[in-house]
Design a protein around this motif. Structure first.
Motif, PDB file in Angstrom:
ATOM      1  N   UNK A   1      75.860  27.547  -6.013  1.00  0.00           N
ATOM      2  CA  UNK A   1      76.167  27.523  -4.591  1.00  0.00           C
ATOM      3  C   UNK A   1      75.861  28.866  -3.947  1.00  0.00           C
ATOM      4  N   UNK A   2      76.266  29.919  -4.649  1.00  0.00           N
ATOM      5  CA  UNK A   2      76.040  31.273  -4.153  1.00  0.00           C
ATOM      6  C   UNK A   2      74.538  31.521  -3.974  1.00  0.00           C
ATOM      7  N   UNK A   3      73.760  31.101  -4.980  1.00  0.00           N
ATOM      8  CA  UNK A   3      72.312  31.279  -4.904  1.00  0.00           C
ATOM      9  C   UNK A   3      71.747  30.457  -3.744  1.00  0.00           C
ATOM     10  N   UNK A   4      72.264  29.231  -3.597  1.00  0.00           N
ATOM     11  CA  UNK A   4      71.811  28.392  -2.490  1.00  0.00           C
ATOM     12  C   UNK A   4      72.048  29.059  -1.151  1.00  0.00           C
ATOM     13  N   UNK A   5      73.237  29.657  -1.001  1.00  0.00           N
ATOM     14  CA  UNK A   5      73.548  30.342   0.252  1.00  0.00           C
ATOM     15  C   UNK A   5      72.633  31.538   0.464  1.00  0.00           C
ATOM     16  N   UNK A   6      72.333  32.247  -0.628  1.00  0.00           N
ATOM     17  CA  UNK A   6      71.446  33.403  -0.537  1.00  0.00           C
ATOM     18  C   UNK A   6      70.065  32.957  -0.060  1.00  0.00           C
ATOM     19  N   UNK A   7      69.559  31.866  -0.663  1.00  0.00           N
ATOM     20  CA  UNK A   7      68.242  31.363  -0.275  1.00  0.00           C
ATOM     21  C   UNK A   7      68.243  30.970   1.201  1.00  0.00           C
ATOM     22  N   UNK A   8      69.326  30.296   1.622  1.00  0.00           N
ATOM     23  CA  UNK A   8      69.414  29.883   3.023  1.00  0.00           C
ATOM     24  C   UNK A   8      69.398  31.107   3.940  1.00  0.00           C
ATOM     25  N   UNK A   9      70.138  32.125   3.525  1.00  0.00           N
ATOM     26  CA  UNK A   9      70.200  33.367   4.282  1.00  0.00           C
ATOM     27  C   UNK A   9      68.832  34.007   4.428  1.00  0.00           C
TER      28      UNK A   9
END
Lengths: 325, 282
Positions: free
Chosen positions: A303-311
């Protein structure tokens, strides 16, 4: 862009640390010590399993020491061995399941974007028309419908009554003997219902969000300017307004990742898809604690990585973010 | 406040939502009077019979009346919804109020904690906790409450950030009133409008979560009837007994829809105030 990335990565460190802390707190709910008044009443946990938990997590040592030991093993991605009969390393069991869950979630994200964007834009442009009202009703039902129920209904309709789609697994028994195009067709028939079901809730949310973004953007001055220049309505909406209305969607997609990953437990279980969600469900049922902990931590990190990618995507499409305020 | 009520009453969708919610509460409270049969009366001669005049929603795999089980299931759904949301609102208010009022490192700590909780796929966290505990209705309520307070905390914090600068807070402080009293008696009551909305929407979410957990066999345990665990029986008998799948699902859909409509209606009624809250950085 690089400083943006660096800032984001630094920001992630305390979050990662926190994830391990909370996960560790969950272990302490384990029967045995220290919270285990009802263990003798819990027949699913054998004395042997309890003893193993105590050993793996060193539950007889002081709490900070336990945490430190656990953290050291996490740092080298050692999640321990599964309690199940095969006793394989937890990490292997999880890694082989991730691609299926990721593929499913990516497919449903694509479906969400492809359907929700035009739906939201169209109902914003035609606010208060019949189309807008109908899509609003659809959105409310989409929010309220239990995913697993929708899955059951579709199974009854397409699987049992009409017999058009298979109701479980991701491939047919004779999959290996099929030609390449037939294989792809076989996969798509199996994945059609799960992908649709997992996308459905997000579809409603995102189209609603898209609609309100669009309504907000269309009222801004630069749109009035574009209209005053004499641009056609299409150019105003699709070239000028849509771009800015799409921006926040990237963030929302990032924020919806936990719900998507979490939801995979339900539809992977229903459709018997061998992904991470199903693995997690089975490990919860059989009280396979190392596996439960492994999936919990890896799910949060994903999830954290997903948020980073979105960012980062947001940074790519919006120069204002990239350059910093 | 009164104008807000009037606004809700004028909005047909919100009105429909509140009437449905009222009816559901009534059904849950009056379950023993309304249920035509004993929800746990097993009858081997009635296994999986289709809906009929005697059993309007049919019978389940043990010959129990589905309609009666659903009426009792309403009690489970609503009590889980209310208690879970109560817990999440209390935690959210405490975290949000402390963060917003004190600012500084308290704020940083509380908000990082909130961010961390948001990293976990909620369903994973709930299932993991359930794996370590016993699935029971009380544990379900607590677990759902403890994993869903983050939205409330952010809302309350945003309200506190803007409210604490207002004159009435300054006035209270200049009278020597302590922080605790200012937070509880002066600021919190003014910060609650968006919390009510989010609480009503939260009940809908909690009902969905409970039914999902019960469906997976990790929520309310049979023989206690819940809409979710009736659906489990529906899945097991999917090829022969459609009524076990259709009716409980409709009940969940209707309940969640009603709470959502009511919540949205109240949000619209409070809108001018909510916009103030949204202005604050979160």
């Amino acid at each position: 862009m690089l400083t943006h990335l660096a800032r984001r990565l630094v920001f992630m460190i305390p979050l990662l640390f926190g994830i391990t802390l909370i996960s560790f707190a969950v272990i302490h709910l384990a029967p045995g010590e220290p919270v285990g008044l009802d263990t003798s009443l819990n027949p699913k946990v054998s004395a042997e399993a309890r003893e193993r938990i105590r050993q793996i997590y060193h539950l007889d040592e002081p709490v900070p020491v336990q945490y430190w030991r656990w953290l050291k093993r996490l740092a080298v991605l050692d999640f321990g061995e599964s309690f199940s009969a095969d006793r394989r390393p937890v990490l292997d069991k999880i890694l082989e399941r991730i691609p299926i869950t990721l593929a499913l979630n990516v497919l449903s994200l694509i479906l969400i974007l492809a359907v929700a964007t035009p739906l939201g834009v169209y109902s914003a442009v035609r606010q208060h028309t019949l189309f807008d009202r109908v899509s609003t009703v659809f959105v409310f039902i989409g929010f309220a419908i239990p995913t697993f129920w929708l899955a059951l209904l579709l199974m009854i309709l397409f699987g049992v009554e009409l017999g058009w789609l298979p109701i479980s697994g991701i491939r047919s028994l004779d999959h290996n003997s099929l030609s390449a195009p037939a294989k792809i067709w076989d996969y798509s028939r199996h994945l059609a219902m799960p992908v649709f079901v997992s996308a459905f809730g997000g579809l409603a949310g995102l189209s609603r969000y898209m609609r309100s973004n669009m309504l907000e953007v269309v009222r801004q001055d630069y749109i009035t300017t574009a209209r005053a220049k004499g641009l056609t309505e299409e150019a105003v909406i699709y070239r000028h307004a849509l771009r800015n209305a799409l921006l926040p969607v990237v963030t929302i997609l990032g924020l919806s990742i936990p719900a998507l990953i979490g939801g995979s437990v339900i539809f992977e279980t229903i459709y018997a898809i061998p992904g991470m969600g199903q693995l997690f469900y089975q490990s919860v049922l059989s009280r396979d604690y190392p596996l439960v902990m492994g999936v919990l931590v890896i799910g949060a990190v994903l999830t954290l990585i997903g948020n980073l990618v979105a960012d980062l995507c947001y940074g790519l499409v919006d120069p204002r973010i990239r350059t910093g305020r | 406040m009164m104008t807000a009520f009037r606004d809700v009453a004028r909005n047909p969708l919100a009105l429909a939502g509140s009437v449905t919610v009222g009816l559901l509460v009534l059904v849950a409270v009056l379950a023993p009077l309304l249920a035509p049969y004993d929800p746990s009366a097993i009858d081997a001669s009635l296994i999986l019979t289709a809906p009929s005049e005697e059993h309007v929603f049919g019978t389940d795999e043990l010959g129990r009346d589905v309609a009666s089980r659903m009426i009792y299931g309403a009690r489970i759904s609503l009590s889980v919804g209310f208690v879970a949301v109560g817990i999440s609102v209390i935690i959210g208010c405490i975290v949000g109020a402390l963060a917003g009022y004190y600012g500084g490192w308290v704020d940083a700590l509380a908000m990082r904690f909130t961010d961390i909780m948001l990293c976990f796929p909620t369903f994973f966290l709930i299932l993991a906790v359930i794996a370590f505990l016993q699935p029971s209705i009380w544990n379900i309520m607590i677990v759902i409450g403890v994993t869903s307070w983050m939205g409330v905390a952010r809302l309350v914090r945003a309200e506190f950030l803007s409210l604490k600068e207002r004159e009435f807070v300054l006035a209270a402080r200049s009278q020597g009133i302590g922080d605790g009293r200012i937070i509880l008696r002066h600021i919190l009551p003014n910060a609650m409008a968006p919390v009510y909305v989010s609480a009503i929407l939260g009940v809908a979410g909690a009902v969905l979560l409970e039914s999902g957990l019960s469906f997976l066999g990790l929520g309310v345990q049979p023989p206690t009837p819940s809409w979710g665990n009736i659906l489990t029986a529906g899945k097991d008998n999917i090829e022969i007994a459609w009524w076990l799948s259709v009716f409980p699902g409709l009940a969940i859909l209707l309940t969640v829809l009603a709470y959502n409509l009511l919540g949205e209606g109240i949000r619209d009624a409070f809108d001018p105030r909510l916009r103030v809250g949204r202005g604050a950085k979160s």
